[in-house]
Design an enzyme around this catalytic site. Structure first.
Site, PDB file in Angstrom:
ATOM      1  N   ASP A 177      -6.371  50.109 -32.069  1.00 26.40           N
ATOM      2  CA  ASP A 177      -5.741  50.454 -30.789  1.00 26.40           C
ATOM      3  C   ASP A 177      -6.065  49.424 -29.716  1.00 26.40           C
ATOM      4  O   ASP A 177      -5.188  48.998 -28.956  1.00 26.40           O
ATOM      5  CB  ASP A 177      -6.243  51.823 -30.305  1.00 26.40           C
ATOM      6  CG  ASP A 177      -5.460  52.990 -30.883  1.00 26.40           C
ATOM      7  OD1 ASP A 177      -4.378  52.774 -31.458  1.00 26.40           O
ATOM      8  OD2 ASP A 177      -5.937  54.134 -30.734  1.00 26.40           O
ATOM      9  N   HIS A 180     -10.040  52.564 -36.257  1.00 25.49           N
ATOM     10  CA  HIS A 180      -8.739  52.791 -35.621  1.00 25.49           C
ATOM     11  C   HIS A 180      -8.823  52.523 -34.123  1.00 25.49           C
ATOM     12  O   HIS A 180      -7.856  52.019 -33.532  1.00 25.49           O
ATOM     13  CB  HIS A 180      -8.212  54.201 -35.871  1.00 25.49           C
ATOM     14  CG  HIS A 180      -6.851  54.378 -35.275  1.00 25.49           C
ATOM     15  ND1 HIS A 180      -5.714  53.881 -35.889  1.00 25.49           N
ATOM     16  CD2 HIS A 180      -6.437  54.889 -34.083  1.00 25.49           C
ATOM     17  CE1 HIS A 180      -4.673  54.117 -35.110  1.00 25.49           C
ATOM     18  NE2 HIS A 180      -5.087  54.726 -34.007  1.00 25.49           N
ATOM     19  N   HIS A 190       0.173  50.501 -31.911  1.00 26.06           N
ATOM     20  CA  HIS A 190      -0.001  50.111 -33.317  1.00 26.06           C
ATOM     21  C   HIS A 190       0.909  48.928 -33.661  1.00 26.06           C
ATOM     22  O   HIS A 190       0.496  48.014 -34.387  1.00 26.06           O
ATOM     23  CB  HIS A 190       0.294  51.284 -34.252  1.00 26.06           C
ATOM     24  CG  HIS A 190      -0.562  52.481 -34.000  1.00 26.06           C
ATOM     25  ND1 HIS A 190      -0.278  53.722 -34.533  1.00 26.06           N
ATOM     26  CD2 HIS A 190      -1.696  52.636 -33.263  1.00 26.06           C
ATOM     27  CE1 HIS A 190      -1.205  54.586 -34.141  1.00 26.06           C
ATOM     28  NE2 HIS A 190      -2.067  53.952 -33.364  1.00 26.06           N
ATOM     29  N   HIS A 236      -6.805  54.126 -24.137  1.00 22.22           N
ATOM     30  CA  HIS A 236      -5.692  53.316 -23.628  1.00 22.22           C
ATOM     31  C   HIS A 236      -5.795  53.075 -22.122  1.00 22.22           C
ATOM     32  O   HIS A 236      -5.521  51.974 -21.642  1.00 22.22           O
ATOM     33  CB  HIS A 236      -4.364  53.990 -23.958  1.00 22.22           C
ATOM     34  CG  HIS A 236      -4.194  54.286 -25.411  1.00 22.22           C
ATOM     35  ND1 HIS A 236      -4.204  53.298 -26.373  1.00 22.22           N
ATOM     36  CD2 HIS A 236      -4.023  55.455 -26.078  1.00 22.22           C
ATOM     37  CE1 HIS A 236      -4.041  53.861 -27.566  1.00 22.22           C
ATOM     38  NE2 HIS A 236      -3.935  55.160 -27.407  1.00 22.22           N
TER      39      HIS A 236
END
Length: 304
Positions: free
Chosen positions: A242, A238, A79, A265
């Protein structure tokens, strides 16, 4: 010309670590040209510097976590990295008093506020972009991410959750930063999790700092946060937030189109590593005349 950027002055904030539940102090310090983003663990007997680069992302189970060869960790960086990308920050030292960045409200907006408060300053060195010249893709059991040549910066992401709270909202979003504002449309989107995941994490010593103040929490049917969602499609927004943070771990803004389905991720990091391992797929680019840069990069917040 488009120049590198740092902050005008140091600025600090305190928050809670999402997994440890401990108070964490964060201090952002201006840094010289070509420094990049460097995290500094100041809680250790001797401070340890950890420069952001894709090869150091060695734990992606719950966030993007940098791990050095001596085992020093800096977690939940995505973030903050997303805010740096959105604000066009190239060089900064980030002092942190724990192994994770504070979660704040679960979005990048509090970090943007810090950057705005400190102010940005151009530096006497050209900003270096990475221009993607050939498509690069990573795929794994129905999950995929890819980078394609594009004269700008654009993200298209889709998620897939068979759940009432998700079925009420679009699960695919495209954001072309030539036309859309990171600050207004992406930075405020919060991280999210399911109640059963929260319980599982707490039973395993994780998620101790998580609450309705810093995440969207979903039960079997509904969003539990009394204020509801900030956007109808906040979940996938969101994921874009990310992805922007994960991609900025490469150390330079990308001139490319990024797309993905159910990405996270780990896949974002695998894509960066594959890009860097394919030298013919990319090149560095700088711009003497800002008007020669893709219009996606004309919207960077101005110097105060």
């Amino acid at each position: 010309m488009i120049l590198q950027r740092t902050l005008k002055q140091a600025i600090s904030a305190t928050g809670v670590g999402l997994h440890s539940g401990e108070r964490v102090k964060l201090t952002l310090l201006p840094a010289p040209p070509d420094t990049g983003i460097v995290f500094r663990r100041t809680d250790l007997p001797e401070p340890v510097d950890v420069k952001v680069e894709p090869s150091l992302v060695n734990d992606t189970r719950l966030s993007s976590t940098l791990v050095t060869d001596t085992g020093v960790r800096v977690g939940t960086i995505e973030h903050l990295m997303s805010a740096f990308a959105g604000f066009g920050i190239d060089n900064l030292v980030v002092e942190v008093t724990a192994a994770e960045i504070p979660i704040m409200d679960g979005s990048a907006a509090p970090f943007l506020y810090l950057l705005q408060t400190a102010g940005v300053v151009d530096q006497p060195k050209k900003k270096r972009f990475i221009r993607v010249k050939q498509s690069v893709m990573v795929e794994d059991r129905g999950v995929w991410v890819r980078l394609d040549p594009h004269d700008g910066f654009k993200i298209t992401l889709s998620i897939e959750f068979n759940h009432p709270a998700f079925n009420r909202a679009p699960q695919t979003v495209e954001v072309d930063f030539a036309r859309h504002s990171y600050m207004d449309e992406i930075s405020r989107a919060r991280t999210f999790g399911f109640m059963h995941e929260v319980e599982y994490m707490r039973n395993h010593g994780l998620g101790r700092g998580g609450s309705l103040d810093n995440a969207i929490v979903i039960d079997d049917e509904y969003v539990l946060n009394p204020e509801g969602l900030r956007f109808p499609d906040e979940f996938v927004r969101h994921k874009i937030l990310d992805a922007i943070g994960d991609l900025y771990i490469v150390g330079h803004p990308l001139i490319a189109a990024f797309s993905g389905h159910k990405s996270g991720h780990a896949m974002n990091n695998r894509l960066l590593r594959k890009l860097l391992e394919t030298p013919e797929a990319w090149e560095f680019a700088s711009f003497d005349d800002p008007l020669d840069a893709p219009s996606s990069f004309h919207q960077l917040p101005p110097q105060e």
